[in-house]
Design a protein around this motif. Structure first.
Motif, short mmCIF file in Angstrom:
data_model
loop_
_atom_site.label_atom_id
_atom_site.label_comp_id
_atom_site.label_asym_id
_atom_site.label_seq_id
_atom_site.Cartn_x
_atom_site.Cartn_y
_atom_site.Cartn_z
N PHE A 13 0.84 -1.20 0.00
CA PHE A 13 0.00 0.00 0.00
C PHE A 13 0.87 1.24 0.00
O PHE A 13 1.82 1.34 0.79
CB PHE A 13 -0.90 0.04 1.24
N ASP A 14 0.54 2.17 -0.86
CA ASP A 14 1.10 3.51 -0.76
C ASP A 14 0.49 4.15 0.48
O ASP A 14 -0.54 3.68 0.98
CB ASP A 14 0.75 4.30 -2.03
N LEU A 176 1.14 -7.36 -5.32
CA LEU A 176 0.16 -6.38 -5.77
C LEU A 176 0.41 -5.06 -5.06
O LEU A 176 0.52 -5.03 -3.83
CB LEU A 176 -1.26 -6.87 -5.47
N MET A 177 0.49 -3.98 -5.82
CA MET A 177 0.68 -2.65 -5.25
C MET A 177 -0.60 -1.85 -5.43
O MET A 177 -1.21 -1.85 -6.50
CB MET A 177 1.83 -1.93 -5.96
N ILE A 178 -1.01 -1.15 -4.38
CA ILE A 178 -2.22 -0.33 -4.40
C ILE A 178 -1.84 1.11 -4.07
O ILE A 178 -1.22 1.37 -3.05
CB ILE A 178 -3.26 -0.86 -3.38
N GLY A 179 -2.21 2.04 -4.95
CA GLY A 179 -1.86 3.42 -4.71
C GLY A 179 -2.60 4.40 -5.59
O GLY A 179 -3.30 4.01 -6.53
N ASN A 180 -2.42 5.68 -5.29
CA ASN A 180 -3.16 6.72 -6.01
C ASN A 180 -2.41 7.30 -7.20
O ASN A 180 -2.99 8.03 -8.01
CB ASN A 180 -3.50 7.87 -5.05
N ALA A 194 4.69 -7.16 -12.07
CA ALA A 194 3.87 -7.35 -10.87
C ALA A 194 2.49 -6.74 -11.14
O ALA A 194 2.21 -6.30 -12.26
CB ALA A 194 4.53 -6.67 -9.68
N HIS A 195 1.63 -6.74 -10.12
CA HIS A 195 0.26 -6.27 -10.31
C HIS A 195 0.05 -4.93 -9.59
O HIS A 195 0.70 -4.65 -8.59
CB HIS A 195 -0.73 -7.29 -9.74
N ALA A 196 -0.89 -4.14 -10.10
CA ALA A 196 -1.16 -2.84 -9.48
C ALA A 196 -2.65 -2.50 -9.59
O ALA A 196 -3.31 -2.86 -10.57
CB ALA A 196 -0.34 -1.75 -10.16
N ILE A 197 -3.13 -1.84 -8.55
CA ILE A 197 -4.49 -1.29 -8.56
C ILE A 197 -4.39 0.21 -8.30
O ILE A 197 -3.77 0.64 -7.33
CB ILE A 197 -5.40 -1.96 -7.51
N HIS A 198 -5.00 0.97 -9.17
CA HIS A 198 -4.97 2.43 -9.07
C HIS A 198 -6.24 2.92 -8.39
O HIS A 198 -7.35 2.62 -8.86
CB HIS A 198 -4.86 3.03 -10.48
N VAL A 199 -6.08 3.65 -7.29
CA VAL A 199 -7.22 4.26 -6.60
C VAL A 199 -6.96 5.77 -6.57
O VAL A 199 -6.29 6.27 -5.66
CB VAL A 199 -7.39 3.71 -5.17
N ASN A 224 -12.93 3.70 -5.18
CA ASN A 224 -12.83 3.71 -3.72
C ASN A 224 -12.03 2.49 -3.28
O ASN A 224 -12.19 1.41 -3.83
CB ASN A 224 -14.23 3.70 -3.09
N ILE A 225 -11.20 2.69 -2.27
CA ILE A 225 -10.35 1.59 -1.81
C ILE A 225 -11.18 0.40 -1.31
O ILE A 225 -10.75 -0.75 -1.37
CB ILE A 225 -9.37 2.08 -0.72
N LYS A 226 -12.41 0.67 -0.86
CA LYS A 226 -13.27 -0.43 -0.38
C LYS A 226 -13.63 -1.41 -1.49
O LYS A 226 -13.92 -2.58 -1.21
CB LYS A 226 -14.55 0.15 0.24
N ASP A 227 -13.61 -0.95 -2.73
CA ASP A 227 -13.96 -1.81 -3.85
C ASP A 227 -12.95 -2.93 -4.09
O ASP A 227 -13.21 -3.90 -4.80
CB ASP A 227 -14.10 -0.99 -5.14
N ILE A 228 -11.76 -2.78 -3.47
CA ILE A 228 -10.74 -3.80 -3.60
C ILE A 228 -11.22 -5.14 -3.08
O ILE A 228 -10.85 -6.21 -3.59
CB ILE A 228 -9.45 -3.35 -2.85
N LEU A 229 -12.05 -5.11 -2.06
CA LEU A 229 -12.52 -6.35 -1.46
C LEU A 229 -13.39 -7.18 -2.40
O LEU A 229 -13.59 -8.38 -2.17
CB LEU A 229 -13.30 -6.04 -0.16
N LYS A 230 -13.87 -6.59 -3.48
CA LYS A 230 -14.63 -7.34 -4.48
C LYS A 230 -13.69 -8.25 -5.29
O LYS A 230 -14.16 -9.23 -5.87
CB LYS A 230 -15.34 -6.38 -5.44
#
Length: 233
Positions: A13-14, A176-180, A194-199, A224-230
């Motif tokens: 997490f960033d 997996l990296m998660i950041g804005n 690697a994997h990344a999710i942009h929020v 929204n970061i909460k959507d990651i749980l989907k």
């Protein structure tokens, strides 16, 4: 494009503008700085010169509030032809001190997400900036216990991430990296496979803005970061 996260073992997490508010305070500081220097230049010109100074100093000072304050002082001297008063310099320093003393405001859903993901994955914090300031914010956030590892990087480029993954003994395909920030949290990550999710956060520092031609579709973007749980459970 469907992205599969079934092999993920470690999630990074960033911090700033991913877990808590940050850029908003820089924008407020820039506005205060423009008012202090208003007798010398227009707000637009002051903004431009401050950003230019930050970019010139990046390799020397790095990221964070302290680096920002030094660039404000240098910009004030330059814009005023070295005529800026000691009182104004003191006010600039106080802008920085106020930033460092800001409360840590968690973004919506952050703790719920960390609590849930920490049950299954090894979570790490991977941020850049001033070490002391980032440690202070993390302590104030109350989130420390969710993370197995804390890493304050000098920068977030491919080499920095590759070194981090080697230290963690994790394959890129398992990370997996998660950041804005597309520039710091997404593009370098997908470039090392690697994997990344942009929020995205509603405010982005100009240095982190990525031109449309640099975008790619090898990552997920969520509102929204909460959507990651989907996608992760």
């Amino acid at each position: 494009m469907e992205i599969n996260y079934k092999n993920i073992k470690v999630i990074g997490f960033d911090a700033d503008d991913t877990l808590w508010v940050n850029e908003t305070y820089f924008r407020e500081a820039e506005e205060a700085f423009c008012k202090l220097l208003s007798e010398y230049e227009t707000p637009n010109k002051i903004d431009q010169e401050l950003f230019k100074m930050e970019m010139n100093n990046l390799n020397l000072y790095g990221y964070g509030v302290k680096a920002f304050v030094l660039s404000m002082v240098e910009s004030a001297l330059e814009l005023s032809n070295n005529n800026v008063s000691n009182i104004t310099i003191e006010k600039i320093l106080n802008i920085g001190k106020n930033m460092l003393n800001k409360p840590v405001e968690l973004l919506d859903g952050v703790e719920d997400v960390l609590k849930e993901l920490s049950k299954k994955y090894r979570l790490i914090l991977a941020t850049k900036g001033d070490l002391l300031d980032q440690e202070r914010k993390l302590e104030k956030s109350g989130l420390t216990n969710y993370f197995h590892h804390i890493e304050v990087l000098s920068d977030k480029k491919e080499a920095n991430y590759s070194k981090l993954l080697s230290h963690l003994d994790v394959e890129p395909s398992q990370f997996l990296m998660i950041g804005n920030s597309l520039r710091s949290d997404v593009l370098p990550i997908v470039n090392i496979k690697a994997h990344a999710i942009h929020v995205p956060f509603h405010t982005t520092w100009e240095h982190e803005v990525v031109a449309p031609e640099e975008h790619n579709n090898d990552h997920l973007t969520l509102n929204n970061i909460k959507d990651i749980l989907k996608y992760l459970s």
